[in-house]
Design a protein around this motif. Structure first.
Motif, mmCIF file in Angstrom:
data_model
loop_
_atom_site.group_PDB
_atom_site.id
_atom_site.type_symbol
_atom_site.label_atom_id
_atom_site.label_comp_id
_atom_site.label_asym_id
_atom_site.label_seq_id
_atom_site.Cartn_x
_atom_site.Cartn_y
_atom_site.Cartn_z
ATOM 1 N N ALA A 91 -15.596 -70.323 27.035
ATOM 2 C CA ALA A 91 -14.140 -70.292 26.923
ATOM 3 C C ALA A 91 -13.604 -71.607 26.358
ATOM 4 C CB ALA A 91 -13.516 -70.010 28.292
ATOM 5 N N TYR A 92 -14.166 -72.710 26.808
ATOM 6 C CA TYR A 92 -13.714 -74.013 26.306
ATOM 7 C C TYR A 92 -13.988 -74.139 24.804
ATOM 8 C CZ TYR A 92 -12.801 -79.012 26.095
ATOM 9 O OH TYR A 92 -12.273 -80.238 25.777
ATOM 10 N N ALA A 93 -15.174 -73.715 24.389
ATOM 11 C CA ALA A 93 -15.514 -73.787 22.967
ATOM 12 C C ALA A 93 -14.598 -72.895 22.135
ATOM 13 C CB ALA A 93 -16.975 -73.393 22.761
ATOM 14 N N LEU A 94 -14.302 -71.703 22.629
ATOM 15 C CA LEU A 94 -13.460 -70.767 21.886
ATOM 16 C C LEU A 94 -12.015 -71.243 21.790
ATOM 17 C CD1 LEU A 94 -14.814 -67.379 23.302
ATOM 18 C CD2 LEU A 94 -15.145 -68.270 20.988
ATOM 19 N N VAL A 95 -11.536 -71.910 22.829
ATOM 20 C CA VAL A 95 -10.142 -72.350 22.847
ATOM 21 C C VAL A 95 -9.943 -73.665 22.098
ATOM 22 C CG1 VAL A 95 -8.247 -73.124 24.343
ATOM 23 C CG2 VAL A 95 -9.606 -71.132 24.991
ATOM 24 N N ARG A 96 -10.862 -74.607 22.278
ATOM 25 C CA ARG A 96 -10.662 -75.961 21.757
ATOM 26 C C ARG A 96 -11.237 -76.183 20.354
ATOM 27 N NH1 ARG A 96 -6.992 -76.586 24.928
ATOM 28 N NH2 ARG A 96 -7.032 -77.989 26.744
ATOM 29 N N TYR A 97 -12.176 -75.365 19.914
ATOM 30 C CA TYR A 97 -12.844 -75.624 18.642
ATOM 31 C C TYR A 97 -12.670 -74.459 17.676
ATOM 32 C CZ TYR A 97 -15.090 -79.336 21.315
ATOM 33 O OH TYR A 97 -15.325 -80.431 22.102
ATOM 34 N N ARG A 98 -12.694 -74.786 16.402
ATOM 35 C CA ARG A 98 -12.697 -73.793 15.332
ATOM 36 C C ARG A 98 -14.008 -73.948 14.578
ATOM 37 N NH1 ARG A 98 -9.508 -72.562 18.235
ATOM 38 N NH2 ARG A 98 -7.285 -72.073 17.956
ATOM 39 N N PHE A 99 -14.813 -72.908 14.542
ATOM 40 C CA PHE A 99 -16.120 -72.984 13.907
ATOM 41 C C PHE A 99 -16.441 -71.647 13.245
ATOM 42 C CE2 PHE A 99 -16.440 -72.000 18.417
ATOM 43 C CZ PHE A 99 -17.159 -70.814 18.419
ATOM 44 N N PRO A 100 -17.332 -71.645 12.252
ATOM 45 C CA PRO A 100 -17.686 -70.389 11.579
ATOM 46 C C PRO A 100 -18.268 -69.367 12.569
ATOM 47 C CG PRO A 100 -18.483 -72.281 10.347
ATOM 48 C CD PRO A 100 -17.993 -72.809 11.654
ATOM 49 N N GLY A 101 -17.800 -68.163 12.468
ATOM 50 C CA GLY A 101 -18.292 -67.115 13.358
ATOM 51 C C GLY A 101 -17.630 -67.092 14.722
ATOM 52 N N ARG A 102 -16.559 -67.875 14.892
ATOM 53 C CA ARG A 102 -15.890 -67.936 16.191
ATOM 54 C C ARG A 102 -15.400 -66.555 16.630
ATOM 55 N NH1 ARG A 102 -10.592 -68.230 17.450
ATOM 56 N NH2 ARG A 102 -10.024 -69.098 19.504
ATOM 57 N N GLY A 103 -14.798 -65.818 15.711
ATOM 58 C CA GLY A 103 -14.292 -64.483 16.034
ATOM 59 C C GLY A 103 -15.411 -63.542 16.439
ATOM 60 N N LEU A 104 -16.554 -63.645 15.763
ATOM 61 C CA LEU A 104 -17.688 -62.789 16.085
ATOM 62 C C LEU A 104 -18.238 -63.119 17.471
ATOM 63 C CD1 LEU A 104 -19.742 -60.650 15.281
ATOM 64 C CD2 LEU A 104 -21.092 -62.459 14.175
ATOM 65 N N VAL A 105 -18.323 -64.413 17.784
ATOM 66 C CA VAL A 105 -18.808 -64.830 19.106
ATOM 67 C C VAL A 105 -17.882 -64.293 20.200
ATOM 68 C CG1 VAL A 105 -19.212 -66.802 20.620
ATOM 69 C CG2 VAL A 105 -19.971 -66.873 18.242
ATOM 70 N N GLU A 106 -16.573 -64.422 19.984
ATOM 71 C CA GLU A 106 -15.608 -63.921 20.971
ATOM 72 C C GLU A 106 -15.732 -62.414 21.139
ATOM 73 O OE1 GLU A 106 -10.839 -64.358 22.025
ATOM 74 O OE2 GLU A 106 -11.599 -64.956 20.055
ATOM 75 N N LEU A 107 -15.916 -61.716 20.020
ATOM 76 C CA LEU A 107 -16.072 -60.259 20.079
ATOM 77 C C LEU A 107 -17.323 -59.872 20.859
ATOM 78 C CD1 LEU A 107 -15.209 -57.416 19.220
ATOM 79 C CD2 LEU A 107 -16.509 -57.749 17.100
ATOM 80 N N LEU A 108 -18.427 -60.568 20.606
ATOM 81 C CA LEU A 108 -19.669 -60.266 21.305
ATOM 82 C C LEU A 108 -19.540 -60.516 22.805
ATOM 83 C CD1 LEU A 108 -22.321 -61.725 18.816
ATOM 84 C CD2 LEU A 108 -21.828 -59.309 19.278
ATOM 85 N N LEU A 109 -18.847 -61.587 23.181
ATOM 86 C CA LEU A 109 -18.678 -61.906 24.592
ATOM 87 C C LEU A 109 -17.811 -60.876 25.310
ATOM 88 C CD1 LEU A 109 -18.180 -65.784 24.406
ATOM 89 C CD2 LEU A 109 -20.120 -64.570 25.408
ATOM 90 N N LEU A 110 -16.886 -60.269 24.572
ATOM 91 C CA LEU A 110 -15.978 -59.299 25.184
ATOM 92 C C LEU A 110 -16.428 -57.857 24.979
ATOM 93 C CD1 LEU A 110 -12.519 -60.892 24.234
ATOM 94 C CD2 LEU A 110 -13.816 -61.139 26.358
ATOM 95 N N THR A 111 -17.546 -57.664 24.273
ATOM 96 C CA THR A 111 -18.023 -56.306 23.989
ATOM 97 C C THR A 111 -18.198 -55.436 25.237
ATOM 98 O OG1 THR A 111 -19.082 -56.959 21.917
ATOM 99 C CG2 THR A 111 -19.919 -54.972 22.978
ATOM 100 N N PRO A 112 -18.769 -55.956 26.348
ATOM 101 C CA PRO A 112 -18.923 -55.099 27.533
ATOM 102 C C PRO A 112 -17.622 -54.518 28.068
ATOM 103 C CG PRO A 112 -20.295 -57.043 27.726
ATOM 104 C CD PRO A 112 -19.450 -57.250 26.515
ATOM 105 N N LEU A 113 -16.473 -55.116 27.698
ATOM 106 C CA LEU A 113 -15.184 -54.557 28.099
ATOM 107 C C LEU A 113 -14.815 -53.346 27.253
ATOM 108 C CD1 LEU A 113 -13.011 -57.784 28.581
ATOM 109 C CD2 LEU A 113 -13.950 -56.316 30.373
ATOM 110 N N ILE A 114 -15.377 -53.281 26.049
ATOM 111 C CA ILE A 114 -15.004 -52.238 25.095
ATOM 112 C C ILE A 114 -15.969 -51.063 25.146
ATOM 113 C CG2 ILE A 114 -14.532 -51.776 22.654
ATOM 114 C CD1 ILE A 114 -14.107 -54.821 22.312
ATOM 115 N N VAL A 115 -17.247 -51.357 25.274
ATOM 116 C CA VAL A 115 -18.277 -50.309 25.258
ATOM 117 C C VAL A 115 -18.190 -49.487 26.545
ATOM 118 C CG1 VAL A 115 -20.755 -49.869 25.181
ATOM 119 C CG2 VAL A 115 -19.766 -51.727 23.832
ATOM 120 N N PRO A 116 -18.226 -48.155 26.457
ATOM 121 C CA PRO A 116 -18.218 -47.326 27.669
ATOM 122 C C PRO A 116 -19.371 -47.683 28.604
ATOM 123 C CG PRO A 116 -17.842 -45.983 25.718
ATOM 124 C CD PRO A 116 -18.193 -47.354 25.224
#
Length: 268
Positions: A91-116
């Motif tokens: 969470a700290y890395a996602l909020v405080r830093y901008r890096f390539p693939g940030r959106g993909l990392v966030e999506l992967l971390l939140l995937t279990p909320l989306i997948v049945p």
């Protein structure tokens, strides 16, 4: 032109009525389960017949429930602790830093909320099975960390956004090492979020059935699985008594979250 206010009033009334019906639909099972737990009848009935606390005593003395409660509590505690540690850093890395693939990392971390749940359960069954972890307590740990991590990341990200980055920069300028900033500045200010994430993650892990059913094996059944096995051959209100206790504990936990960090902020 004059009809517009009346149309808005009608729309508002219909919307409130719809929301009320949805809430009634969601709360009706609770209104049935809780009274039936205090019934004196030998089978689940509504409205309840008489009044008795014997089903709570039965739940407390049923070996399968006691064992399942212990397994669920242990798995939830370990999984929540691991997910809080990983989730805090992520969470700290996602909020405080901008890096390539940030959106993909966030999506992967939140995937279990989306997948049945059933899809996630089957996938974990295949992966953990190939690793020889099906039916092993370590497999439950892995599965529940994956389940609770998204909640930790989401809650803690909201908590970190509420911390002024100038406080961290000022600490560094005054000579504090990064580890000291994290320990003495960031963590204390994240305390409400850490508590909320811990409580919420523990609840989600403790109550999880689908994934646990596909991953657990004989001897490591969680409480939800023990309840499922019990109702296959029994129809007495013991399950209602256990469910009532879990409902009360969940309400207390939600009250703690609302009091410490606020549900709107946590889910926002």
């Amino acid at each position: 032109m004059a009809a517009a206010p009346h149309a808005r009033d009608l729309t508002g009334f219909l919307l409130r009525a719809f929301v009320g019906l949805v809430m009634l639909f969601l709360i009706t099972p609770i209104l049935v389960v809780i009274p039936s737990a205090f019934s004196d009848d030998v089978s689940v009935s509504f409205p309840p017949i008489g009044f008795s606390l014997k089903w709570f005593a039965s739940a407390a003395t049923t070996p399968g429930f006691l064992h399942g409660f212990g397994i669920s509590a242990m798995v939830a505690a370990v999984a929540t602790t691991i997910s809080i540690v990983i989730g805090s850093l992520a969470a700290y890395a996602l909020v405080r830093y901008r890096f390539p693939g940030r959106g993909l990392v966030e999506l992967l971390l939140l995937t279990p909320l989306i997948v049945p749940s059933i899809v996630l359960a089957i996938a974990l069954n295949m992966i953990l099975g190939a690793m020889g972890l099906i039916g092993d307590i370590s497999g439950l740990f892995v599965a529940h960390v994956i389940l609770t991590l998204p909640y930790a990341v989401r809650v803690l990200a909201g908590s970190i956004r509420g911390i002024d980055v100038a406080l961290e920069e000022a600490s560094l300028v005054l000579g504090a090492r990064p580890s000291q900033v994290g320990r003495l500045v960031i963590l204390p200010m994240m305390a409400p979020g850490l508590l909320a994430a811990s409580v919420f993650g523990f609840i989600m892990s403790f109550d999880e059935f689908t994934v646990s059913f596909f991953v657990a094996g004989p001897g490591v059944n969680t409480l939800p699985i023990a309840l499922f096995n019990y109702v296959e051959i029994n129809i007495d209100p013991t399950v209602s008594a256990v469910s009532t206790v879990l409902i009360i504990l969940s309400v207390i936990a939600v009250a703690v979250i609302e009091r410490t960090v606020g549900l709107a902020r946590m889910l926002g």
